[in-house]
Every structure is written in C-alpha cells, then in structure tokens.
Design a protein around this motif. Structure first.
Motif, PDB file in Angstrom:
ATOM      1  N   THR A   1      -2.740  29.776 -18.585  1.00 40.97           N
ATOM      2  CA  THR A   1      -2.365  28.820 -19.633  1.00 40.97           C
ATOM      3  C   THR A   1      -2.883  27.411 -19.377  1.00 40.97           C
ATOM      4  O   THR A   1      -2.900  26.573 -20.278  1.00 40.97           O
ATOM      5  CB  THR A   1      -0.833  28.740 -19.755  1.00 40.97           C
ATOM      6  N   GLY A   2      -3.279  27.146 -18.123  1.00 39.48           N
ATOM      7  CA  GLY A   2      -3.702  25.796 -17.774  1.00 39.48           C
ATOM      8  C   GLY A   2      -2.560  24.866 -17.440  1.00 39.48           C
ATOM      9  O   GLY A   2      -2.772  23.688 -17.140  1.00 39.48           O
ATOM     10  N   GLU A   3      -1.331  25.368 -17.472  1.00 39.19           N
ATOM     11  CA  GLU A   3      -0.178  24.517 -17.192  1.00 39.19           C
ATOM     12  C   GLU A   3      -0.168  24.098 -15.722  1.00 39.19           C
ATOM     13  O   GLU A   3      -0.421  24.909 -14.829  1.00 39.19           O
ATOM     14  CB  GLU A   3       1.122  25.247 -17.524  1.00 39.19           C
ATOM     15  N   VAL A   4       0.129  22.825 -15.505  1.00 34.26           N
ATOM     16  CA  VAL A   4       0.216  22.267 -14.154  1.00 34.26           C
ATOM     17  C   VAL A   4       1.651  21.816 -13.904  1.00 34.26           C
ATOM     18  O   VAL A   4       2.233  21.095 -14.716  1.00 34.26           O
ATOM     19  CB  VAL A   4      -0.732  21.073 -13.977  1.00 34.26           C
ATOM     20  N   ARG A   5       2.216  22.241 -12.817  1.00 40.31           N
ATOM     21  CA  ARG A   5       3.562  21.784 -12.441  1.00 40.31           C
ATOM     22  C   ARG A   5       3.510  21.185 -11.045  1.00 40.31           C
ATOM     23  O   ARG A   5       3.047  21.829 -10.103  1.00 40.31           O
ATOM     24  CB  ARG A   5       4.562  22.928 -12.486  1.00 40.31           C
ATOM     25  N   VAL A   6       3.963  19.951 -10.929  1.00 40.51           N
ATOM     26  CA  VAL A   6       4.054  19.292  -9.623  1.00 40.51           C
ATOM     27  C   VAL A   6       5.350  19.745  -8.977  1.00 40.51           C
ATOM     28  O   VAL A   6       6.436  19.585  -9.546  1.00 40.51           O
ATOM     29  CB  VAL A   6       4.033  17.758  -9.774  1.00 40.51           C
ATOM     30  N   THR A   7       5.253  20.319  -7.796  1.00 40.06           N
ATOM     31  CA  THR A   7       6.430  20.884  -7.140  1.00 40.06           C
ATOM     32  C   THR A   7       6.986  20.006  -6.034  1.00 40.06           C
ATOM     33  O   THR A   7       8.172  20.075  -5.715  1.00 40.06           O
ATOM     34  CB  THR A   7       6.095  22.257  -6.544  1.00 40.06           C
ATOM     35  N   ASP A   8       6.127  19.179  -5.439  1.00 40.50           N
ATOM     36  CA  ASP A   8       6.556  18.372  -4.297  1.00 40.50           C
ATOM     37  C   ASP A   8       5.734  17.090  -4.288  1.00 40.50           C
ATOM     38  O   ASP A   8       4.516  17.115  -4.494  1.00 40.50           O
ATOM     39  CB  ASP A   8       6.331  19.145  -2.993  1.00 40.50           C
ATOM     40  N   LEU A   9       6.404  15.963  -4.068  1.00 40.58           N
ATOM     41  CA  LEU A   9       5.701  14.676  -4.030  1.00 40.58           C
ATOM     42  C   LEU A   9       6.282  13.833  -2.903  1.00 40.58           C
ATOM     43  O   LEU A   9       7.488  13.551  -2.886  1.00 40.58           O
ATOM     44  CB  LEU A   9       5.850  13.948  -5.369  1.00 40.58           C
TER      45      LEU A   9
ATOM     46  N   GLY B   1       0.824  -1.205   0.000  1.00 41.96           N
ATOM     47  CA  GLY B   1       0.000   0.000   0.000  1.00 41.96           C
ATOM     48  C   GLY B   1       0.856   1.251   0.000  1.00 41.96           C
ATOM     49  O   GLY B   1       2.033   1.218   0.336  1.00 41.96           O
ATOM     50  N   ALA B   2       0.230   2.370  -0.405  1.00 40.57           N
ATOM     51  CA  ALA B   2       0.976   3.627  -0.425  1.00 40.57           C
ATOM     52  C   ALA B   2       0.049   4.810  -0.215  1.00 40.57           C
ATOM     53  O   ALA B   2      -1.124   4.775  -0.591  1.00 40.57           O
ATOM     54  CB  ALA B   2       1.719   3.797  -1.753  1.00 40.57           C
ATOM     55  N   CYS B   3       0.590   5.853   0.382  1.00 42.89           N
ATOM     56  CA  CYS B   3      -0.070   7.154   0.486  1.00 42.89           C
ATOM     57  C   CYS B   3       0.811   8.169  -0.226  1.00 42.89           C
ATOM     58  O   CYS B   3       2.020   8.228   0.022  1.00 42.89           O
ATOM     59  CB  CYS B   3      -0.238   7.545   1.954  1.00 42.89           C
ATOM     60  N   THR B   4       0.205   8.923  -1.144  1.00 40.18           N
ATOM     61  CA  THR B   4       0.955   9.928  -1.902  1.00 40.18           C
ATOM     62  C   THR B   4       0.337  11.301  -1.672  1.00 40.18           C
ATOM     63  O   THR B   4      -0.880  11.456  -1.735  1.00 40.18           O
ATOM     64  CB  THR B   4       0.928   9.617  -3.409  1.00 40.18           C
ATOM     65  N   ILE B   5       1.181  12.287  -1.397  1.00 37.64           N
ATOM     66  CA  ILE B   5       0.746  13.675  -1.261  1.00 37.64           C
ATOM     67  C   ILE B   5       1.476  14.507  -2.302  1.00 37.64           C
ATOM     68  O   ILE B   5       2.704  14.450  -2.406  1.00 37.64           O
ATOM     69  CB  ILE B   5       1.025  14.226   0.146  1.00 37.64           C
ATOM     70  N   ALA B   6       0.707  15.235  -3.103  1.00 38.14           N
ATOM     71  CA  ALA B   6       1.279  16.048  -4.176  1.00 38.14           C
ATOM     72  C   ALA B   6       0.943  17.517  -3.975  1.00 38.14           C
ATOM     73  O   ALA B   6      -0.192  17.854  -3.639  1.00 38.14           O
ATOM     74  CB  ALA B   6       0.747  15.581  -5.533  1.00 38.14           C
ATOM     75  N   ASP B   7       1.926  18.391  -4.187  1.00 31.94           N
ATOM     76  CA  ASP B   7       1.718  19.833  -4.249  1.00 31.94           C
ATOM     77  C   ASP B   7       1.861  20.269  -5.697  1.00 31.94           C
ATOM     78  O   ASP B   7       2.797  19.843  -6.392  1.00 31.94           O
ATOM     79  CB  ASP B   7       2.751  20.575  -3.389  1.00 31.94           C
ATOM     80  N   VAL B   8       0.942  21.127  -6.158  1.00 32.49           N
ATOM     81  CA  VAL B   8       0.990  21.587  -7.549  1.00 32.49           C
ATOM     82  C   VAL B   8       0.847  23.096  -7.629  1.00 32.49           C
ATOM     83  O   VAL B   8       0.242  23.729  -6.763  1.00 32.49           O
ATOM     84  CB  VAL B   8      -0.117  20.931  -8.416  1.00 32.49           C
ATOM     85  N   ASP B   9       1.420  23.646  -8.686  1.00 28.90           N
ATOM     86  CA  ASP B   9       1.167  25.029  -9.098  1.00 28.90           C
ATOM     87  C   ASP B   9       0.356  24.970 -10.377  1.00 28.90           C
ATOM     88  O   ASP B   9       0.706  24.227 -11.308  1.00 28.90           O
ATOM     89  CB  ASP B   9       2.473  25.776  -9.367  1.00 28.90           C
ATOM     90  N   VAL B  10      -0.728  25.749 -10.443  1.00 24.07           N
ATOM     91  CA  VAL B  10      -1.570  25.783 -11.632  1.00 24.07           C
ATOM     92  C   VAL B  10      -1.576  27.204 -12.181  1.00 24.07           C
ATOM     93  O   VAL B  10      -1.929  28.154 -11.472  1.00 24.07           O
ATOM     94  CB  VAL B  10      -3.016  25.340 -11.310  1.00 24.07           C
ATOM     95  N   ASP B  11      -1.161  27.341 -13.436  1.00 24.56           N
ATOM     96  CA  ASP B  11      -1.215  28.638 -14.110  1.00 24.56           C
ATOM     97  C   ASP B  11      -2.620  28.789 -14.688  1.00 24.56           C
ATOM     98  O   ASP B  11      -2.977  28.113 -15.653  1.00 24.56           O
ATOM     99  CB  ASP B  11      -0.169  28.695 -15.226  1.00 24.56           C
ATOM    100  N   THR B  12      -3.428  29.665 -14.119  1.00 23.47           N
ATOM    101  CA  THR B  12      -4.825  29.773 -14.546  1.00 23.47           C
ATOM    102  C   THR B  12      -4.982  30.450 -15.902  1.00 23.47           C
ATOM    103  O   THR B  12      -6.040  30.373 -16.520  1.00 23.47           O
ATOM    104  CB  THR B  12      -5.643  30.549 -13.486  1.00 23.47           C
TER     105      THR B  12
END
Length: 275
Positions: free
Chosen positions: A158-166, A145-156
């Motif tokens: 352009t719609g670009e999504v960048r994952v900054t922390d995992l 099993g696993a638990c994953t936590i993701a932090d993202v930046d979303v450019d509203t």
C-alpha cells in the motif's frame, strides 16, 4: 519491511543576524512593599512553559522561594516590549534578561527598601559580529543541536509508512525545567512525524482544498510512535544557567530521519514529504 534512519540537525537560538540587537527586548522585575516579586514581560505563555521557567530563573537569581515570584499579565500597555514569542528566543534571550534583573534587584535589596523596580534591555554580545550589508557573519549567538533516530514499518503493497520508534538527543544547553523541556521536544517531534508522513496541503486554483483539521490530518496519540528524549546539557555562556533555545529544533530532525529509514527499508530515496 523495516528500516532505521538517522539525522543530525542544528537550529539557531534567537533572531537572525542583528535581529535581536534591533529589537532590543526589555523586561522589568519589581519587588512590592510586601516582599513579593513580579516579572513584567511581553513574552507569552503558549504551552511551552514560559511562566514556569521565568519564575524559576527569577527565584534562583533573587534567592527566594518560587512561590514569591509571579508573572504579570502580558498586556502591552503594562509591560515592556520584550519582542515577540518566536524564534526560539524566550528562554535564552528573555530568560537571560530576567536572570540579570534578578541579580541586580537582589543587590539593591541589600541596601534599599522596597518597592523597587529593575529593568534590563538586551545587548548583543561582543562575540557576535554580523554585517547587514553583506549578510555575513554570526547568524546566531549559539545553536542548539539534535540527533534523531527513527524506526519505520513500510507496507510495500500500500505504500503506507508507520513510524514505530523515535529517539531524539537534544543539546539544550541547560534544561531549566527538564520535564517540560522533554514535553516540548516530544510535542515537536510528533508534529514532525505528521509532517513527514501524513500532513499534505492540497491546492486548486490558488485555494486550499483541505483548510480545516477535518480534512488536514495531524497525528493523534494513536498515531504516535514510542517517543524517547535524551537531554544533553552543553551550557552556553550567554544563556541563563547555560540554556539555549529549543522551541523549533524538535521539528527539524524527524522528517529526514524518517526519509532515511524508508530508504533503509526499501532502497528508495524520496525527495519530498509527506512520504
């Protein structure tokens, strides 16, 4: 905008249902006249550390230094059929056979002289019950099993999504080689970040439009978020030293965590990837 998302996943170790029972994977362990040991298995090294952990498992079971154990060439004319290197089964299923063979060979060496050879074949545990007719029962002997936590930046704009922390916490049963286990998880997690954000298969008239890595984008080191792995050891009695399978598990959690993080940032739920 910034957001944070969480996912909880599990993945079965080994082939589904009676798959392992039907495969009846086999391995052999040999001791030469010179007192060297050789593992014979069809399980291949594809970057996940198979040769290293197999030698570790055998050396520990035999009670000998690691440098006295080697893995023979995975030539199917020379080694037993251990089954394919798939299904998150290598460490748990094949590694378990190597451990059992090592214990048996060590006992034989106390009363016999080399050369010696011990073979082991997988036997389904009595605790696993599966019905091929109804396709019901214990689909797997155990789950990682696993638990994953993701932090993202979303450019509203352009719609670009960048994952900054995992951050990924993984119940691996027992980490035979903790550094390589973390590497396996981080590599799978980065692959999953690509699947979640930029990897898109495009087709026209039944043909792939992006059929090569020049046109099908995968994440590089420059696209990688900060990756952190937490190994949680909850041993499984049927695996060597408690190990479970983690080969495919790291790919399961990041995408839903990223989608949840995008929702946290924007209030919008996406129902497909890449985002």
């Amino acid at each position: 905008r910034r957001g944070r998302g969480l996912s909880l996943v599990f993945h079965g170790s080994g082939f589904t249902g009676s798959g392992e029972q039907k495969l009846s994977g086999k391995i052999a362990l040999e001791c030469t006249e010179e007192g060297e040991f050789r593992i014979l298995t069809a399980s291949t090294e594809i970057g996940q550390g198979t040769k290293t952990i197999f030698c570790q498992i055998a050396a520990d079971a035999l009670g000998v230094p690691l440098d006295r154990v080697t893995v023979g060439a995975q030539d199917t004319s020379l080694v037993p059929d251990s089954g394919p290197t798939v299904a998150s089964r290598t460490a748990m299923i094949v590694g378990g056979l190597i451990h059992d063979a090592g214990v048996a060979l060590r006992a034989r060496l106390e009363r016999e002289r080399p050369p010696l050879r011990v073979e082991r074949t997988y036997v389904q545990p009595d605790t696993v019950h599966w019905d091929d007719q109804t396709y019901c029962g214990d689909a797997y002997p155990v789950y990682a099993g696993a638990c994953t936590i993701a932090d993202v930046d979303v450019d509203t704009a352009t719609g670009e999504v960048r994952v900054t922390d995992l951050v990924t916490a993984v119940d691996c049963g027992k980490a035979i080689h903790p550094v390589m286990a973390e590497g396996q998880i981080e590599g799978g997690a980065l692959q999953a970040v690509g699947w979640a954000t930029i990897e898109e298969i495009k087709m026209r008239d039944g043909r792939y439009l992006n059929d090569r890595l020049a046109t099908y984008l995968i994440p590089t080191a420059l696209d990688a978020p900060r990756l952190r792995t937490i190994l949680v050891e909850n041993p499984y009695s049927g695996g060597p030293f408690g190990a479970k399978g983690i080969g495919e598990l790291p790919l399961d959690g990041p995408a839903p965590a990223v989608i949840a993080a995008i929702h946290d940032a924007t209030g919008v739920w996406l129902d497909e990837v890449p985002a």
